[in-house]
Enzyme design. Structure first.
Site, PDB file in Angstrom:
ATOM      1  N   GLY A   1      49.910  25.126 -54.357  1.00 24.84           N
ATOM      2  CA  GLY A   1      50.036  26.153 -55.374  1.00 24.84           C
ATOM      3  C   GLY A   1      51.426  26.701 -55.066  1.00 24.84           C
ATOM      4  CB  CYS A   2      52.642  30.148 -55.908  1.00 20.40           C
ATOM      5  SG  CYS A   2      54.139  31.151 -55.475  1.00 20.40           S
ATOM      6  CG  PHE A   3      57.630  27.059 -53.745  1.00 19.45           C
ATOM      7  CD1 PHE A   3      58.057  28.162 -54.045  1.00 19.45           C
ATOM      8  CD2 PHE A   3      58.302  25.786 -54.131  1.00 19.45           C
ATOM      9  CE1 PHE A   3      59.087  28.326 -55.148  1.00 19.45           C
ATOM     10  CE2 PHE A   3      59.578  25.823 -54.748  1.00 19.45           C
ATOM     11  CZ  PHE A   3      59.841  27.148 -55.532  1.00 19.45           C
TER      12      PHE A   3
ATOM     13  CB  CYS B   1      51.422  32.135 -52.450  1.00 19.03           C
ATOM     14  SG  CYS B   1      52.100  33.109 -53.795  1.00 19.03           S
ATOM     15  CB  THR B   2      52.321  27.747 -49.764  1.00 14.47           C
ATOM     16  OG1 THR B   2      51.335  27.479 -50.825  1.00 14.47           O
ATOM     17  CG2 THR B   2      51.834  26.651 -48.713  1.00 14.47           C
TER      18      THR B   2
END
Length: 177
Positions: free
Chosen positions: A11-13, A15-16
């Site tokens: 998903g959103c980098f 957030c990762t």
């Protein structure tokens, strides 16, 4: 000290990336793009969903301190691997759940991690194992986003703290003091 690379899309980098920033044995985490057709894509191009790239992170780590298997277990515990081309409100192939192994051994470990993680899920895991591909670092303003400005972004404030809570709950011994 031997260093290895792990490339994960969850998903959103932003957030990762926040999940892996402070793990023992992780020397760097870089946000970027992988798995698409366009050379040197921009954030806007990837977000359009037309390039085939995934928002991803590239983790440089010391396998004597933290294993690739541990990184994968954290990956599966901190994102939803059962939603196809989606993480929360982020929808499109650029937000797919994918692992990009750098060796046959990593590919084998990725398959084993999916099998381990499936036991914690009620729906089938849809995470793909994709061929390694050219890596394109994201623009500078995406790097270390949570640490720099994420707490002023309502989206990040809604998404990242629950991920970090899962990390602390399941992997406290892996977090740097």
């Amino acid at each position: 000290m031997t260093q290895e690379i792990a490339t994960l899309a969850g998903g959103c980098f932003w957030c990762t990336e926040a999940v892996y920033q402070n793990l023992k044995g992780v020397s760097s985490v870089e946000s970027g793009y992988i798995g698409g057709a366009r050379l040197n894509p921009t954030y806007e191009q990837v977000c359009s969903g037309t390039t085939g790239h995934a928002e991803a992170i590239r983790i440089t780590f010391d396998p004597a301190v933290i294993s690739y298997a541990d990184l994968l277990d954290i990956f599966f515990a901190t994102h939803n691997p059962t939603t196809l081309n989606r993480q929360g409100n982020d929808v499109g192939t650029q937000y797919r759940s994918a692992i990009f192994p750098h060796s046959p051994e990593q590919a084998e470990q990725a398959r084993a991690a999916i099998d381990r993680a499936q036991g914690d899920q009620t729906d089938p895991i849809v995470t793909t194992i994709e061929d390694d591909a050219p890596w394109y670092p994201a623009e500078d303003y995406h790097q270390k986003y949570w640490e720099r400005v994420g707490e002023s972004n309502p989206y990040c404030v809604a998404v990242i703290p629950p991920k970090l809570a899962k990390l602390r709950k399941g992997f406290a011994e892996r977090i740097e003091a």
